[in-house]
Design an enzyme around this catalytic site. Structure first.
Site, PDB file in Angstrom:
ATOM      1  CB  CYS A  99      -3.493  -5.406  14.315  1.00 35.00           C
ATOM      2  SG  CYS A  99      -3.419  -6.420  15.977  1.00 35.00           S
ATOM      3  N   GLY A 158      -1.362   0.138  26.106  1.00 37.23           N
ATOM      4  CA  GLY A 158      -0.924   1.127  27.056  1.00 37.23           C
ATOM      5  C   GLY A 158      -0.921   2.587  27.003  1.00 37.23           C
ATOM      6  CG  PHE A 159       0.655   4.707  30.231  1.00 35.83           C
ATOM      7  CD1 PHE A 159      -0.495   4.714  30.725  1.00 35.83           C
ATOM      8  CD2 PHE A 159       1.589   4.141  30.818  1.00 35.83           C
ATOM      9  CE1 PHE A 159      -0.959   3.994  31.970  1.00 35.83           C
ATOM     10  CE2 PHE A 159       1.627   3.702  32.232  1.00 35.83           C
ATOM     11  CZ  PHE A 159       0.227   3.482  32.547  1.00 35.83           C
ATOM     12  N   GLY A 162      -0.426   4.133  23.566  1.00 38.12           N
ATOM     13  CA  GLY A 162      -1.563   4.004  22.425  1.00 38.12           C
ATOM     14  C   GLY A 162      -2.936   4.301  23.118  1.00 38.12           C
TER      15      GLY A 162
END
Length: 525
Positions: free
Chosen positions: A259, A430-431, A433
């Site tokens: 990914c 994190g924020f 995602g």
């Protein structure tokens, strides 16, 4: 993408009550193993870790071939590399980190006691199954956690065999029986039962977005990842030849199933022609407008990405699209004129197809890189090829990700294998995602610390904790009284599974009776 394949392959007929019962039995066994494992000292713990890493290394090539044969995609040679990197090198990266002994801060008058999570339920993807199994098992063992693996149905047989080998290696090295387990018949109700059970302490989810969202909504603590869609910017100062070589090497690695692979290449008019020539020299095929249209139709359906293309090589995809390419083609480069919802080629593509967009200005290139991640992949990864430090900082400050790879292949670099980032197969988004963690997930995320804090007043003296070690009960002797202050206990003999199994047999019998009673209650509902 992962979720649709997952749903199409697993049996959904299993009743919720039976699933809860099966989950309860395995989780009780794992909980007992975790309780025993928590008593191990660091030397015994690392002997187990090293034995499992050795077993993973020895079977890396074998399982790489088996996974490709079972799933039908990927490159065995590249999977072998990933399987090896998630064995000994992973352990060596964290070898100097101590997740077992007390941490003593005399200045702040604080003692920290490591507290493993307990029982970890781990989901694995079809794209990187063995590397993910190695990685998650070793993270759990380094932190003295038990783990139950749920393999992806597309690679179920090979995954089960791999987990069994690691479990055998762990137990032969002294780990408690049941510290590593695997679901042999994964199903939606069974996975739901594990994720929702109060006996699961944390969920490690790697896979499609629906799977990760389900983990987060289970009611249990979860560490998951979002989708990738990494933009790569080649600016005017870049070494274009090296940039092209690295991009092609990254995008073709294991047919781009990581990914962290580059998804959209963004560059400038003054670099475009030279970059295209360098890409061609490195094994890329530059598509015409007609070729790009054919790729767009093949890769993106009304339901989403065509899962048949995941992990396929460039020549196979070209043939399916009616595009004639040289037999040595490594990746397909598809020029696009815009980035956004109207252009599906600007979305994530887990195959060796790279969209290419030429921005008019550097400012536009930065905003377009940001736009790629707004579509999908926020918080994940990005790459830049440049010789200008200011350009690298401007780019990294603009794109909403938590790892930016400079002058390196993004597939390997963001995962910590071509950079000095922590090696990982779970990328925290994190924020940006909507994830709980923004860094590369490591063993530090599977252990918390109880902090013993003294009165900060200088009149209150701090205790002498340098001569106090944790008493490791059960199969291991306590630290010797005459040991070196603050050090780990002297290495005891590796605890044998038979010895561990015999401790407190009365408690184990009672545990079995409780499990049986709970199972009967569940099946009555």
């Amino acid at each position: 993408m992962e979720a649709s394949l997952f749903n199409s392959l697993i049996d959904i007929s299993e009743s919720p009550a039976a699933s809860r019962g099966q989950a309860d039995l395995m989780l009780e066994r794992a909980r007992w193993a975790a309780t025993v494992f928590d008593r191990y000292d660091r030397d015994a713990t690392m002997r187990i870790v090293d034995a499992v890493a050795q077993a993973a290394h020895e079977h890396a090539a074998e399982f790489a071939k088996k996974v490709v044969a079972e799933s039908g995609f990927g490159v065995a040679e590249h999977k072998k590399i990933k399987n090896e990197l998630t064995a000994k090198p992973l352990v060596d990266f964290y070898r100097d980190q101590d997740y077992v002994n007390l941490r003593i801060d005399e200045t702040r008058k604080i003692v920290e006691i490591p507290r493993p999570a307990g029982v970890v339920f781990a989901l694995t993807p079809s794209t990187n199954p063995i590397a993910t199994i190695n990685y998650k098992v070793l993270l759990c063992l380094m932190t003295r956690n038990a783990i139950v693996m749920s393999p992806h149905p597309a690679v179920r047989e090979t995954s089960i065999e791999a987990v069994r080998i690691l479990a055998r290696a762990a137990e032969e090295a002294g780990a408690p029986a049941g510290v590593i387990q695997v679901l042999e018949q994964p199903s939606i109700p069974l996975v739901d039962a594990f994720m929702g059970s109060d006996k699961t302490n944390v969920i490690l989810a790697t896979g499609g977005t629906p799977m990760v969202r389900a983990a987060y909504s289970s009611g249990n603590p979860a560490i998951g990842v979002g989708p990738g869609n990494a933009p790569v910017f080649v600016d005017a100062s870049a070494d274009v030849t090296k940039a092209a070589q690295r991009i092609v090497a990254s995008k073709s690695f294991d047919n781009s199933v990581l990914c962290t692979n580059e998804s959209v290449l963004i560059t400038l008019p003054e670099v475009e022609n030279q970059l295209k020539m360098a890409l061609k020299s490195s094994g890329a095929y530059i598509c015409s407008d007609e070729d790009t249209a054919a790729l767009r139709r093949f890769l993106f359906h009304p339901r989403g990405f065509n899962v048949e293309a995941i992990g396929r090589d460039a020549t196979w995809i070209a043939q399916e699209c009616g595009i004639r390419v040289p037999t040595n083609t490594k990746i397909l480069v598809a020029p696009i004129t815009q980035i956004g919802v109207e252009e599906p080629m600007s979305r994530e593509k887990l195959c060796p197809v790279l969209a290419m967009h030429v921005a008019k200005t550097r400012s536009q290139a930065l905003s377009q890189s940001r736009a790629v991640l707004r579509l999908t992949g926020a918080g994940h990864s990005a790459a830049i090829h440049t010789k200008d430090e200011a350009s690298a900082i401007d780019y990294a400050s603009t794109v909403e990700v938590y790892r930016v790879v400079v002058n390196a292949p993004c597939s390997q670099g963001a995962a910590g294998f071509a950079t000095n980032l922590a090696p990982t197969f779970t990328i925290g988004t994190g924020f940006f995602g909507r994830s709980s963690i923004g860094e590369n997930v490591g063993p530090q995320h599977l252990v918390h610390w109880t902090r013993v804090a003294y009165n900060s007043d200088t009149d209150e003296s701090f205790g002498n904790y340098q001569e106090i070690g944790r008493g490791f009960r059960g199969a291991l002797p306590p630290a010797p009284a005459d040991g070196v202050p603050g050090s780990a206990p002297a290495a005891p003999p590796a605890p044998q599974p038979s010895a561990i199994s015999s401790i407190d047999s009365a408690t184990k019998d009672e545990l079995r009776r409780l499990i049986a009673a709970e199972l009967r209650d569940l099946l009555r509902k």
